[in-house]
Design a protein around this motif. Structure first.
Motif, PDB file in Angstrom:
ATOM      1  N   SER A 293       5.995  -7.052  -3.864  1.00  0.00           N
ATOM      2  CA  SER A 293       5.223  -7.385  -3.712  1.00  0.00           C
ATOM      3  C   SER A 293       4.110  -6.214  -4.524  1.00  0.00           C
ATOM      4  O   SER A 293       2.772  -6.670  -4.658  1.00  0.00           O
ATOM      5  N   GLY A 294       4.546  -5.878  -5.244  1.00  0.00           N
ATOM      6  CA  GLY A 294       3.938  -5.159  -6.409  1.00  0.00           C
ATOM      7  C   GLY A 294       3.987  -3.635  -5.669  1.00  0.00           C
ATOM      8  O   GLY A 294       4.047  -3.147  -4.678  1.00  0.00           O
ATOM      9  N   PRO A 295       3.008  -2.180  -6.782  1.00  0.00           N
ATOM     10  CA  PRO A 295       3.247  -0.903  -6.206  1.00  0.00           C
ATOM     11  C   PRO A 295       2.462  -1.012  -4.816  1.00  0.00           C
ATOM     12  O   PRO A 295       1.512  -1.931  -4.495  1.00  0.00           O
ATOM     13  N   ARG A 296       3.122  -0.842  -3.776  1.00  0.00           N
ATOM     14  CA  ARG A 296       2.427   0.227  -2.940  1.00  0.00           C
ATOM     15  C   ARG A 296       1.270   0.841  -2.550  1.00  0.00           C
ATOM     16  O   ARG A 296       0.376   1.920  -3.815  1.00  0.00           O
ATOM     17  N   THR A 297      -0.357   0.338  -2.288  1.00  0.00           N
ATOM     18  CA  THR A 297      -1.416   1.281  -2.157  1.00  0.00           C
ATOM     19  C   THR A 297      -1.903   1.832  -0.710  1.00  0.00           C
ATOM     20  O   THR A 297      -0.702   2.837  -0.206  1.00  0.00           O
ATOM     21  N   THR A 298      -2.300   2.643  -1.638  1.00  0.00           N
ATOM     22  CA  THR A 298      -2.758   4.045  -0.657  1.00  0.00           C
ATOM     23  C   THR A 298      -3.547   3.169   0.760  1.00  0.00           C
ATOM     24  O   THR A 298      -2.779   4.355   1.389  1.00  0.00           O
ATOM     25  N   ALA A 299      -3.439   2.105   0.893  1.00  0.00           N
ATOM     26  CA  ALA A 299      -4.387   1.740   2.572  1.00  0.00           C
ATOM     27  C   ALA A 299      -3.241   1.524   2.440  1.00  0.00           C
ATOM     28  O   ALA A 299      -2.665   2.240   3.857  1.00  0.00           O
ATOM     29  N   SER A 300      -1.707   1.104   2.510  1.00  0.00           N
ATOM     30  CA  SER A 300      -0.419   0.823   3.295  1.00  0.00           C
ATOM     31  C   SER A 300      -0.004   1.871   3.228  1.00  0.00           C
ATOM     32  O   SER A 300       0.739   2.547   4.389  1.00  0.00           O
ATOM     33  N   TYR A 301      -0.043   3.024   2.236  1.00  0.00           N
ATOM     34  CA  TYR A 301       0.799   4.257   3.089  1.00  0.00           C
ATOM     35  C   TYR A 301       0.046   5.262   4.208  1.00  0.00           C
ATOM     36  O   TYR A 301       0.170   5.581   5.129  1.00  0.00           O
ATOM     37  N   LYS A 302      -1.327   4.976   3.770  1.00  0.00           N
ATOM     38  CA  LYS A 302      -2.076   5.160   5.531  1.00  0.00           C
ATOM     39  C   LYS A 302      -1.893   4.418   6.507  1.00  0.00           C
ATOM     40  O   LYS A 302      -2.163   5.475   7.398  1.00  0.00           O
ATOM     41  N   SER A 303      -2.121   3.987   6.014  1.00  0.00           N
ATOM     42  CA  SER A 303      -1.624   2.533   7.605  1.00  0.00           C
ATOM     43  C   SER A 303      -0.504   2.985   8.588  1.00  0.00           C
ATOM     44  O   SER A 303      -0.217   3.725   9.275  1.00  0.00           O
ATOM     45  N   ALA A 304       1.069   3.005   7.224  1.00  0.00           N
ATOM     46  CA  ALA A 304       1.727   3.132   8.005  1.00  0.00           C
ATOM     47  C   ALA A 304       1.469   5.203   8.496  1.00  0.00           C
ATOM     48  O   ALA A 304       2.751   5.823   9.431  1.00  0.00           O
ATOM     49  N   ILE A 305       1.229   6.136   7.486  1.00  0.00           N
ATOM     50  CA  ILE A 305       1.199   7.848   8.104  1.00  0.00           C
ATOM     51  C   ILE A 305       0.477   7.338  10.166  1.00  0.00           C
ATOM     52  O   ILE A 305       0.830   8.026  10.677  1.00  0.00           O
ATOM     53  N   ASP A 306      -0.789   7.045   9.431  1.00  0.00           N
ATOM     54  CA  ASP A 306      -1.460   6.777  10.694  1.00  0.00           C
ATOM     55  C   ASP A 306       0.020   6.283  11.961  1.00  0.00           C
ATOM     56  O   ASP A 306      -0.408   7.013  14.010  1.00  0.00           O
ATOM     57  N   ALA A 307       0.181   5.384  11.786  1.00  0.00           N
ATOM     58  CA  ALA A 307       1.673   4.814  12.843  1.00  0.00           C
ATOM     59  C   ALA A 307       2.456   5.644  13.599  1.00  0.00           C
ATOM     60  O   ALA A 307       2.568   6.082  14.439  1.00  0.00           O
ATOM     61  N   ALA A 308       2.643   6.409  12.295  1.00  0.00           N
ATOM     62  CA  ALA A 308       3.947   7.569  12.427  1.00  0.00           C
ATOM     63  C   ALA A 308       3.064   8.581  13.397  1.00  0.00           C
ATOM     64  O   ALA A 308       4.468   9.300  14.164  1.00  0.00           O
ATOM     65  N   MET A 309       2.598   9.048  12.763  1.00  0.00           N
ATOM     66  CA  MET A 309       2.152  10.335  13.646  1.00  0.00           C
ATOM     67  C   MET A 309       1.572   9.857  15.138  1.00  0.00           C
ATOM     68  O   MET A 309       1.536  10.528  15.824  1.00  0.00           O
TER      69      MET A 309
END
Length: 484
Positions: A293-309
């Motif tokens: 779906s194209g380059p992963r966005t910063t927002a996507s990374y931040k959301s995934a980091i939040d879920a992991a934390m």
């Protein structure tokens, strides 16, 4: 001797580490460019001049044609058709029967020559220290002629220049006339003399000091005759003669037809490159921004980091933060105090100190410089089955193995897996390019460097990962201007 040199290599020149020259940008044209894009980027080729020769090597003759233009040199022989584009700094290999082409960086040619010259110098010093007769097989003149660059840390070979009554230029080394050039009566256009000498630098085995001396040519050479030693394997010398057949103006059109199809590995048939061929569709899609779906966005990374934390998956949060930094240059330095879902990198690091696996990864990264073997063992012991981007740890592991010159095939597979895992992260292209430089496959190294520099958003937030390659190219162009 070439196998001996490679098998005995003791000094690997990681050239990206020694360049500090600024002011060079990523290539205008990458390996994925279409013929139409290359033609448009080059622009008006200007007037061209054709020179036809018969080339004879040890009694075997074949026709060849050299076309000179302000921005390029085109070389056509029975089995090869190449455009050396000095405006775009690309070498374009054309396959008319397939209506296809590959375009490579000119810099790989020069980087390889410099790297190999450093290797030969090291071998020469080693053999001399051993009082070995093999040292004479690494003769500074013949190696310089073979590679087109001088041996570093060696005095210039003593070359005597002579001039005959008919204007013939002769160059004598160690009692042997190694190069002879007889002029014709056809004047070589002044604006194209540099291009003719560049053709000689790339395609004829003459020492760079002689190529410099031939820059004064006013007439098209009627004959060019030279002696060289394949791979410096004395005394198996070879004699080459080019005999002028015709000259004239050439068609004022860029030599690459607009409808030819780009095939980045055209004319490269080694079975060892099968894994690279398998990666090509992924890299081509990534440079077009169409992979997944194209380059992963910063927002996507931040959301995934939040879920992991929140789920206490600290290793996952750490690897995502590291990957975000690698891909987009975002260090997660600050967060909006009102945004409870945002986590800074220092916050993630603090949490990692309390997690066994995350601590092991961080410690391994700190050990890379002082104890790579321990760092490698530590990474191998990290359980990563529940990590969505385990390829990042694999890439760290691969780089540790490469630094130790161990398990090379496994390291290469891990780096290929990292590109498949995230083909938008230019770091992985740098890593695999450096791997191929160490293997003396500079053409493949630059293929990866150039793909990495063609990725969308490569410079997002100043994340110019391959800036070292940019600087190295600037250094090569400054140090060896005759090739550019």
């Amino acid at each position: 001797m070439r196998n001996l040199f490679r098998a005995s290599l003791a000094v690997i020149a990681v050239l990206t580490a020694v360049s500090t020259v600024e002011g060079h940008a990523a290539p205008l044209i990458g390996p994925q460019a279409s013929a139409a894009e290359i033609r448009a980027a080059h622009g008006d080729p200007g007037p061209a001049y054709r020179i036809a020769y018969e080339k004879t090597i040890d009694g075997v003759s074949s026709p060849m044609e050299v076309t000179l233009a302000p921005g390029y040199v085109a070389i056509k022989s029975e089995d090869q058709q190449t455009v050396l584009d000095f405006k775009l700094r690309r070498a374009i290999d054309i396959v008319p029967e397939k209506r296809s082409f590959a375009n490579w960086s000119l810099f790989w040619h020069v980087s390889f020559r410099v790297h190999e010259a450093m290797n030969r110098t090291h071998m020469r010093k080693t053999l001399r220290a051993m009082n070995s007769d093999l040292a004479r097989q690494i003769d500074p003149y013949y190696v310089g002629a073979e590679l087109g660059v001088p041996l570093p840390d060696e005095p210039n070979p003593a070359i005597e220049k002579t001039r005959g009554p008919d204007g013939t230029l002769g160059f004598v080394y160690d009692g042997v006339e190694v190069v002879s050039v007889t002029p014709s009566t056809v004047r070589l256009p002044g604006s194209l003399r540099q291009r003719f000498v560049q053709y000689m630098r790339y395609r004829l085995q003459v020492h760079p000091d002689i190529a410099d001396a031939l820059a004064e040519l006013e007439f098209v050479p009627q004959t060019i005759s030279y002696v060289y030693m394949p791979n410096s394997a004395l005394p198996e010398s070879r004699h080459v003669t080019l005999e002028l057949k015709s000259t004239g103006d050439a068609k004022a059109d860029y030599p690459l037809p607009a409808d030819y199809k780009p095939e980045p590995l055209t004319l490269t048939h080694s079975d060892e490159l099968t894994p690279v061929r398998d990666l090509l569709p992924v890299m081509l899609q990534a440079t077009a921004g169409t992979y997944g779906s194209g380059p992963r966005t910063t927002a996507s990374y931040k959301s995934a980091i939040d879920a992991a934390m929140r789920e206490k998956k600290i290793l996952q949060a750490l690897t995502l933060a590291l990957e975000l930094s690698l891909q987009r240059g975002d260090q997660l330095e600050t967060c909006d105090p009102a945004d409870s879902s945002c986590h800074t990198f220092p916050e993630i690091i603090e949490a990692a100190r309390k997690d066994e696996r995350a601590t092991a990864l961080m410690t391994s990264l700190q050990l890379d410089a002082t104890d790579p073997a321990a760092a490698t063992a530590m990474r191998e012991g990290i359980d990563r089955k529940d990590i969505s981007n385990a390829y990042l740890i694999d890439a760290f592991l691969a780089n540790g193995l490469i630094a130790q010159d161990k398990r090379k095939e496994e390291a290469l597979r891990l780096l290929q897996g990292a590109i498949r895992g995230n083909p938008y992260a230019s770091n992985f292209y740098q890593d695999i390019g450096d791997y191929y430089v160490r293997s003396f496959d500079h053409n493949i190294a630059w293929l990866f460097y150039d793909f990495g520099r063609s990725l969308p958003e490569r410079n997002q937030a100043g994340n110019n990962v391959l800036a070292g390659v940019d600087r190295m190219e600037a250094s090569l162009a400054l140090s060896f201007p005759g090739f550019f």
